[in-house]
Design a protein around this motif. Sequence first.
Motif, PDB file in Angstrom:
ATOM      1  N   MET A   1       0.854  -1.177   0.000  1.00 25.98           N
ATOM      2  CA  MET A   1       0.000   0.000   0.000  1.00 25.98           C
ATOM      3  C   MET A   1       0.897   1.237   0.000  1.00 25.98           C
ATOM      4  N   LEU A   2       0.564   2.218  -0.812  1.00 28.97           N
ATOM      5  CA  LEU A   2       1.321   3.456  -0.924  1.00 28.97           C
ATOM      6  C   LEU A   2       1.326   4.186   0.413  1.00 28.97           C
ATOM      7  N   LYS A   3       2.504   4.619   0.832  1.00 29.92           N
ATOM      8  CA  LYS A   3       2.632   5.423   2.048  1.00 29.92           C
ATOM      9  C   LYS A   3       2.610   6.892   1.623  1.00 29.92           C
ATOM     10  N   LEU A   4       1.625   7.623   2.127  1.00 27.00           N
ATOM     11  CA  LEU A   4       1.383   9.002   1.689  1.00 27.00           C
ATOM     12  C   LEU A   4       1.419   9.959   2.872  1.00 27.00           C
ATOM     13  N   HIS A   5       2.055  11.080   2.638  1.00 32.97           N
ATOM     14  CA  HIS A   5       2.022  12.176   3.604  1.00 32.97           C
ATOM     15  C   HIS A   5       1.253  13.330   2.965  1.00 32.97           C
ATOM     16  N   ILE A   6       0.258  13.850   3.676  1.00 31.06           N
ATOM     17  CA  ILE A   6      -0.470  15.042   3.222  1.00 31.06           C
ATOM     18  C   ILE A   6      -0.001  16.198   4.088  1.00 31.06           C
ATOM     19  N   THR A   7       0.437  17.275   3.451  1.00 29.15           N
ATOM     20  CA  THR A   7       0.903  18.418   4.214  1.00 29.15           C
ATOM     21  C   THR A   7      -0.258  19.043   4.973  1.00 29.15           C
ATOM     22  N   GLN A   8       0.076  19.737   6.033  1.00 32.35           N
ATOM     23  CA  GLN A   8      -0.957  20.396   6.825  1.00 32.35           C
ATOM     24  C   GLN A   8      -1.574  21.551   6.057  1.00 32.35           C
ATOM     25  N   GLY A   9      -2.699  21.999   6.547  1.00 35.33           N
ATOM     26  CA  GLY A   9      -3.310  23.193   5.979  1.00 35.33           C
ATOM     27  C   GLY A   9      -2.568  24.419   6.466  1.00 35.33           C
ATOM     28  N   ASP A  10      -3.228  25.555   6.433  1.00 35.43           N
ATOM     29  CA  ASP A  10      -2.574  26.782   6.875  1.00 35.43           C
ATOM     30  C   ASP A  10      -2.899  27.144   8.322  1.00 35.43           C
ATOM     31  N   GLY A  11      -3.720  26.304   8.975  1.00 36.53           N
ATOM     32  CA  GLY A  11      -3.989  26.491  10.385  1.00 36.53           C
ATOM     33  C   GLY A  11      -4.988  27.568  10.744  1.00 36.53           C
ATOM     34  N   ILE A  12      -5.649  28.145   9.750  1.00 35.22           N
ATOM     35  CA  ILE A  12      -6.629  29.189  10.070  1.00 35.22           C
ATOM     36  C   ILE A  12      -8.063  28.681   9.968  1.00 35.22           C
ATOM     37  N   GLY A  13      -8.191  27.375   9.649  1.00 31.68           N
ATOM     38  CA  GLY A  13      -9.521  26.774   9.621  1.00 31.68           C
ATOM     39  C   GLY A  13     -10.343  27.144   8.400  1.00 31.68           C
ATOM     40  N   TRP A  14      -9.674  27.504   7.341  1.00 30.59           N
ATOM     41  CA  TRP A  14     -10.401  27.911   6.148  1.00 30.59           C
ATOM     42  C   TRP A  14     -10.092  26.964   5.004  1.00 30.59           C
ATOM     43  N   ALA A  15     -10.018  27.418   3.791  1.00 26.83           N
ATOM     44  CA  ALA A  15      -9.997  26.575   2.591  1.00 26.83           C
ATOM     45  C   ALA A  15      -8.888  25.526   2.573  1.00 26.83           C
ATOM     46  N   ILE A  16      -7.645  25.894   2.852  1.00 29.31           N
ATOM     47  CA  ILE A  16      -6.548  24.931   2.726  1.00 29.31           C
ATOM     48  C   ILE A  16      -6.661  23.864   3.813  1.00 29.31           C
ATOM     49  N   ASP A  17      -7.085  24.250   5.006  1.00 29.02           N
ATOM     50  CA  ASP A  17      -7.314  23.257   6.064  1.00 29.02           C
ATOM     51  C   ASP A  17      -8.425  22.295   5.650  1.00 29.02           C
ATOM     52  N   GLU A  18      -9.479  22.821   5.076  1.00 38.11           N
ATOM     53  CA  GLU A  18     -10.592  21.978   4.639  1.00 38.11           C
ATOM     54  C   GLU A  18     -10.163  21.075   3.489  1.00 38.11           C
ATOM     55  N   ASP A  19      -9.361  21.597   2.554  1.00 39.31           N
ATOM     56  CA  ASP A  19      -8.841  20.766   1.464  1.00 39.31           C
ATOM     57  C   ASP A  19      -8.041  19.596   2.023  1.00 39.31           C
ATOM     58  N   ALA A  20      -7.180  19.852   3.007  1.00 35.15           N
ATOM     59  CA  ALA A  20      -6.373  18.779   3.599  1.00 35.15           C
ATOM     60  C   ALA A  20      -7.268  17.732   4.254  1.00 35.15           C
ATOM     61  N   ARG A  21      -8.288  18.178   4.970  1.00 36.45           N
ATOM     62  CA  ARG A  21      -9.211  17.246   5.625  1.00 36.45           C
ATOM     63  C   ARG A  21      -9.945  16.390   4.599  1.00 36.45           C
ATOM     64  N   LEU A  22     -10.427  17.016   3.529  1.00 39.83           N
ATOM     65  CA  LEU A  22     -11.176  16.280   2.509  1.00 39.83           C
ATOM     66  C   LEU A  22     -10.275  15.345   1.708  1.00 39.83           C
ATOM     67  N   MET A  23      -9.029  15.759   1.454  1.00 31.90           N
ATOM     68  CA  MET A  23      -8.078  14.877   0.766  1.00 31.90           C
ATOM     69  C   MET A  23      -7.882  13.599   1.568  1.00 31.90           C
ATOM     70  N   GLN A  24      -7.667  13.757   2.858  1.00 31.84           N
ATOM     71  CA  GLN A  24      -7.436  12.586   3.699  1.00 31.84           C
ATOM     72  C   GLN A  24      -8.677  11.708   3.752  1.00 31.84           C
ATOM     73  N   ALA A  25      -9.840  12.304   3.889  1.00 34.72           N
ATOM     74  CA  ALA A  25     -11.080  11.518   3.946  1.00 34.72           C
ATOM     75  C   ALA A  25     -11.308  10.764   2.639  1.00 34.72           C
ATOM     76  N   ALA A  26     -11.010  11.380   1.505  1.00 39.63           N
ATOM     77  CA  ALA A  26     -11.224  10.746   0.200  1.00 39.63           C
ATOM     78  C   ALA A  26     -10.303   9.549  -0.017  1.00 39.63           C
ATOM     79  N   MET A  27      -9.123   9.560   0.609  1.00 42.70           N
ATOM     80  CA  MET A  27      -8.150   8.490   0.381  1.00 42.70           C
ATOM     81  C   MET A  27      -8.073   7.482   1.515  1.00 42.70           C
TER      82      MET A  27
END
Length: 133
Positions: A1-27
């Motif tokens: 199984m591929l070992k993947l690291h997803i970088t953190q969001g920007d920590g302000i609880g907005w778009a990039i944080d949400e993108d990181a959360r959704l990326m992880q949930a999708a995979m």
Amino acid sequence: MLKLHITQGDGIGWAIDEDARLMQAAMEGLVRFTDAGEADAILATWFVRLVGGPGQKPMPLDLLAGRRLLCWSPNRPFHEATLLGHGKATECVTRWIVGSGQAEQEMRSLGLAATRIPYLVDTAVFHAMPPQD
């Protein structure tokens, strides 16, 4: 199984944080999430997470070397190409992930390898419709 690291969001609880959360949930269940040092591939939520930028330190080169580097492009590529550090990112990113056909065309125009994955969707809220007979 591929070992993947997803970088953190920007920590302000907005778009990039949400993108990181959704990326992880999708995979979830498709990859094994790990820290960057053990990863086969790194998926950045934005190119600044790889190369640094205002208020952001770049990832250490030893973590980037020898790994597939994928990068989500949350904005129009023609706009991102004007941002400080984007040129450095284009030198190390293996494949860009974009959310629209327009963004995919812009990436091609810039000579960058990109794959279109329609914008991230919260699968806890939105579900695929059953096939119609």
